[in-house]
Design a protein around this motif. Structure first.
Motif, PDB file in Angstrom:
ATOM      1  N   SER A  19       1.425  -1.330   6.418  1.00 32.76           N
ATOM      2  CA  SER A  19       2.723  -1.189   7.075  1.00 32.76           C
ATOM      3  C   SER A  19       2.942  -2.298   8.098  1.00 32.76           C
ATOM      4  CB  SER A  19       2.819   0.187   7.740  1.00 32.76           C
ATOM      5  OG  SER A  19       4.042   0.336   8.414  1.00 32.76           O
ATOM      6  N   ASN A  23       5.669  -5.407   7.789  1.00 41.43           N
ATOM      7  CA  ASN A  23       6.667  -5.634   8.832  1.00 41.43           C
ATOM      8  C   ASN A  23       6.531  -7.030   9.432  1.00 41.43           C
ATOM      9  OD1 ASN A  23       7.695  -3.071   8.496  1.00 41.43           O
ATOM     10  ND2 ASN A  23       6.595  -2.186  10.217  1.00 41.43           N
ATOM     11  N   GLN A  42      14.861   1.075   7.626  1.00 44.58           N
ATOM     12  CA  GLN A  42      13.626   1.846   7.543  1.00 44.58           C
ATOM     13  C   GLN A  42      13.850   3.318   7.892  1.00 44.58           C
ATOM     14  OE1 GLN A  42      10.663  -0.084  10.017  1.00 44.58           O
ATOM     15  NE2 GLN A  42       9.835  -1.174   8.252  1.00 44.58           N
ATOM     16  N   SER A 224       8.443  -2.022   3.242  1.00 45.74           N
ATOM     17  CA  SER A 224       8.311  -1.631   4.651  1.00 45.74           C
ATOM     18  C   SER A 224       8.858  -0.224   4.878  1.00 45.74           C
ATOM     19  CB  SER A 224       9.036  -2.635   5.552  1.00 45.74           C
ATOM     20  OG  SER A 224      10.443  -2.576   5.359  1.00 45.74           O
ATOM     21  N   ALA A 225       9.988   0.097   4.245  1.00 50.51           N
ATOM     22  CA  ALA A 225      10.579   1.427   4.414  1.00 50.51           C
ATOM     23  C   ALA A 225       9.686   2.496   3.792  1.00 50.51           C
ATOM     24  CB  ALA A 225      11.959   1.466   3.776  1.00 50.51           C
TER      25      ALA A 225
END
Length: 298
Positions: A19, A23, A42, A224-225
């Motif tokens: 994660s 990001n 996100q 990322s989401a």
């Protein structure tokens, strides 16, 4: 049953590292520095997935009352400040320095707890808090890639993280589970960040972003989401099987892993002085985690 806890911890660590790396890649490598849109995306996906999971019965979520949601709003404000300032800081600061500054959120929590409770503090905990604070104070002077704006956003990020931690501990209502609290955070964030997108100039700037049609950019944003949502589930799963002190151990191990791997993924400029600050901060964090475990009965 012990092996299941270790598997949950390892899954948490993997998702945690991926994660932060994703990001960092979108914010720094692709230079998509529009946090109202990035974090809005996100939190929107997180809200959709969380509500869908609750609807399908994959996670336990009850109906959130209006009074419970309103009472949680101060926490949601701190959550938005956390992710917005965190994105600003992470886009300008390397991961080891970012975590070193983020550790200072423990100082914020400690000061607030001290003012509220005025209880006697363990010597080991006091030493660790002081070392964390000193590392964060001296780091800007030694960081070869010092960025004033990045450090200022990191300051607001660590303040919101520390205050949010205190708010969670002192939140009196038992009507909201961790997932329900996060659902309120997600929905409030989407609304607030959407309203702020145009005044901050993020909406106009993103329309001119050169990589907007890039396949890599789209994959990075989607990853990322999804990873943010998986990190939420992994955290809740880990908290349900372990005490908060052991959760702190896994968070510490995950941060150390991310810092160790980050030079192999991202270009970094580190000198001995800044590396020393990073090491001292995380040794102090290890002492803090140990002191909190040691203070628990049994």
């Amino acid at each position: 049953m012990q092996w299941r806890r270790h598997i949950s911890g390892l899954a948490f660590s993997v998702v945690f590292v991926l994660s932060y790396f994703t990001n960092k890649f979108v914010l720094s490598e692709l230079k998509f520095t529009y946090p109202t849109l990035f974090q809005g995306w996100q939190t929107f996906i997180g809200a959709v997935l969380l509500l869908l999971s609750g609807k399908l019965g994959w996670v336990e979520m009850s109906r959130i009352t209006r009074s419970a949601a309103l009472s949680w709003l101060p926490g949601s404000f701190l959550f938005v400040g956390n992710i917005y300032a965190g994105s600003r800081a992470l886009s300008r600061i390397d991961i080891p320095q970012f975590f070193t500054l983020q550790n200072s959120s423990h100082v914020v929590s400690y000061v607030i707890f001290k003012v509220v409770h005025r209880e006697k503090t363990q010597r080991l905990k006091m030493i660790s808090i002081c070392l964390i604070l000193l590392s964060a104070i001296y780091l800007p002077s030694y960081d070869p890639q010092f960025d004033y704006s990045g450090y200022m956003w990191a300051f607001w990020h660590l303040f919101c993280v520390g205050a949010y931690r205190v708010f969670q501990v002192h939140y009196k209502s038992t009507n909201l589970s961790d997932l329900e609290q996060q659902c309120i955070n997600y929905l409030f964030s989407v609304l607030l960040l959407a309203l702020a997108a145009h005044p901050t100039g993020d909406l106009t700037g993103a329309m001119e972003f050169p990589s907007l049609q890039s396949h890599t950019f789209h994959c990075g944003c989607c990853a990322s989401a999804l990873l943010g949502f998986l990190l939420l589930l992994a955290t809740v799963r880990l908290k349900s099987g372990l005490s908060l002190e052991y959760l702190g151990v896994w968070i510490f191990l995950s941060k150390v892993t991310a810092m160790f791997l980050s030079p192999f993924i991202f270009s970094m400029d580190v000198n001995l002085q800044s590396l020393f600050c990073v090491i001292v901060s995380h040794v102090a964090e290890a002492l803090l985690v140990y002191s909190e475990r040691d203070s628990q009965p049994g």
